[in-house]
Scaffold this motif. Sequence first.
Motif, PDB file in Angstrom:
ATOM      1  N   UNK A  36       0.823  -1.211   0.000  1.00 40.37           N
ATOM      2  CA  UNK A  36       0.000   0.000   0.000  1.00 40.37           C
ATOM      3  C   UNK A  36       0.856   1.259   0.000  1.00 40.37           C
ATOM      4  N   UNK A  37       1.990   1.242   0.725  1.00 38.42           N
ATOM      5  CA  UNK A  37       2.893   2.403   0.738  1.00 38.42           C
ATOM      6  C   UNK A  37       3.475   2.664  -0.656  1.00 38.42           C
ATOM      7  N   UNK A  38       3.850   1.597  -1.363  1.00 44.36           N
ATOM      8  CA  UNK A  38       4.527   1.738  -2.653  1.00 44.36           C
ATOM      9  C   UNK A  38       3.580   2.012  -3.819  1.00 44.36           C
ATOM     10  N   UNK A  39       2.318   1.561  -3.711  1.00 40.03           N
ATOM     11  CA  UNK A  39       1.393   1.728  -4.837  1.00 40.03           C
ATOM     12  C   UNK A  39       0.276   2.718  -4.557  1.00 40.03           C
ATOM     13  N   UNK A  40      -0.035   2.945  -3.288  1.00 39.23           N
ATOM     14  CA  UNK A  40      -1.183   3.769  -2.944  1.00 39.23           C
ATOM     15  C   UNK A  40      -2.504   3.037  -3.108  1.00 39.23           C
ATOM     16  N   UNK A  41      -2.433   1.736  -3.368  1.00 44.58           N
ATOM     17  CA  UNK A  41      -3.630   0.920  -3.573  1.00 44.58           C
ATOM     18  C   UNK A  41      -3.918   0.052  -2.364  1.00 44.58           C
ATOM     19  N   UNK A  42      -5.198  -0.303  -2.196  1.00 43.48           N
ATOM     20  CA  UNK A  42      -5.578  -1.223  -1.127  1.00 43.48           C
ATOM     21  C   UNK A  42      -5.090  -2.608  -1.509  1.00 43.48           C
ATOM     22  N   UNK A  43      -4.358  -3.238  -0.635  1.00 44.53           N
ATOM     23  CA  UNK A  43      -3.804  -4.560  -0.929  1.00 44.53           C
ATOM     24  C   UNK A  43      -4.322  -5.638  -0.016  1.00 44.53           C
ATOM     25  N   UNK A  44      -5.581  -5.542   0.396  1.00 44.52           N
ATOM     26  CA  UNK A  44      -6.145  -6.546   1.302  1.00 44.52           C
ATOM     27  C   UNK A  44      -6.742  -7.694   0.490  1.00 44.52           C
ATOM     28  N   UNK A  45      -6.192  -8.879   0.647  1.00 47.20           N
ATOM     29  CA  UNK A  45      -6.633 -10.046  -0.101  1.00 47.20           C
ATOM     30  C   UNK A  45      -7.397 -11.004   0.805  1.00 47.20           C
ATOM     31  N   UNK A  46      -8.431 -11.660   0.248  1.00 49.38           N
ATOM     32  CA  UNK A  46      -9.318 -12.502   1.054  1.00 49.38           C
ATOM     33  C   UNK A  46      -9.386 -13.947   0.570  1.00 49.38           C
ATOM     34  N   UNK A  47      -8.804 -14.244  -0.589  1.00 46.69           N
ATOM     35  CA  UNK A  47      -8.910 -15.596  -1.139  1.00 46.69           C
ATOM     36  C   UNK A  47      -7.644 -15.912  -1.911  1.00 46.69           C
ATOM     37  N   UNK A  48      -7.116 -17.105  -1.713  1.00 46.66           N
ATOM     38  CA  UNK A  48      -5.963 -17.592  -2.481  1.00 46.66           C
ATOM     39  C   UNK A  48      -6.405 -18.783  -3.321  1.00 46.66           C
ATOM     40  N   UNK A  49      -5.979 -18.803  -4.586  1.00 46.32           N
ATOM     41  CA  UNK A  49      -6.292 -19.901  -5.496  1.00 46.32           C
ATOM     42  C   UNK A  49      -5.001 -20.419  -6.103  1.00 46.32           C
ATOM     43  N   UNK A  50      -4.975 -21.721  -6.400  1.00 45.45           N
ATOM     44  CA  UNK A  50      -3.827 -22.353  -7.039  1.00 45.45           C
ATOM     45  C   UNK A  50      -4.343 -23.181  -8.209  1.00 45.45           C
ATOM     46  N   UNK A  51      -3.640 -23.109  -9.343  1.00 49.77           N
ATOM     47  CA  UNK A  51      -3.980 -23.993 -10.460  1.00 49.77           C
ATOM     48  C   UNK A  51      -2.701 -24.667 -10.946  1.00 49.77           C
ATOM     49  N   UNK A  52      -2.865 -25.875 -11.458  1.00 49.68           N
ATOM     50  CA  UNK A  52      -1.751 -26.578 -12.101  1.00 49.68           C
ATOM     51  C   UNK A  52      -2.189 -26.877 -13.526  1.00 49.68           C
ATOM     52  N   UNK A  53      -1.312 -26.603 -14.471  1.00 52.57           N
ATOM     53  CA  UNK A  53      -1.625 -26.793 -15.885  1.00 52.57           C
ATOM     54  C   UNK A  53      -0.406 -27.333 -16.607  1.00 52.57           C
ATOM     55  N   UNK A  54      -0.642 -27.924 -17.780  1.00 52.38           N
ATOM     56  CA  UNK A  54       0.460 -28.438 -18.581  1.00 52.38           C
ATOM     57  C   UNK A  54       0.739 -27.510 -19.767  1.00 52.38           C
ATOM     58  N   UNK A  55       1.833 -27.808 -20.456  1.00 55.75           N
ATOM     59  CA  UNK A  55       2.289 -26.973 -21.559  1.00 55.75           C
ATOM     60  C   UNK A  55       1.149 -26.683 -22.535  1.00 55.75           C
TER      61      UNK A  55
END
Length: 179
Positions: A36-55
């Motif tokens: 937030x200091x470096x961008x001035x944007x709100x950086x509050x995150x509430x969900x994390x997602x992970x995906x695995x994919x092939x070439x």
Amino acid sequence: MKIKETPLKDCYIIEPTIFEDDRGYFFEKYNEKRFEELTGLNGHFVQDNISKSSYGVIRGIHLQKGEHAQAKLVSCLEGRVWDVAVDLRKDSPTFGKWFGIELTAENKTQLYVPRGFGHGFSVLSETAVFAYKCDNFYDKESEAGVLYSDSYLNIDWGIPEQDAVLSEKDQILPGFNKE
């Protein structure tokens, strides 16, 4: 952590400071206060997602609209991807422009994709594990997207067209609306 501007308004590259020694490495992947200091944007995150994919897999171009719009902080945990952000905010000076960057497990770089942007990536390595931090919860009814091969956007996905692997949903997304 270093923050670099991209050619797209409010879209940032985040490069970590990595401390390495004979035991391995350490880095701070995310710090809300520093972001937030470096961008001035709100950086509050509430969900994390992970995906695995092939070439050859292309996931995108996706976004959520309305009150369920999401900003994303994305990174590649394993392998290599070509990550793409598309400014779909009609009131933005960079509306209709896209930016791409290679994210890898080795470079540990992240891309901040603000609300109102479309997002997608293609897998450049045999497999890739991709992480998304989202600042709003997923809502199926708010899903939207743009066709990955839209001729106006003319996105280079970093893989030959014949190698592209897409979901049925991604193959029938609408084209970019310049209006």
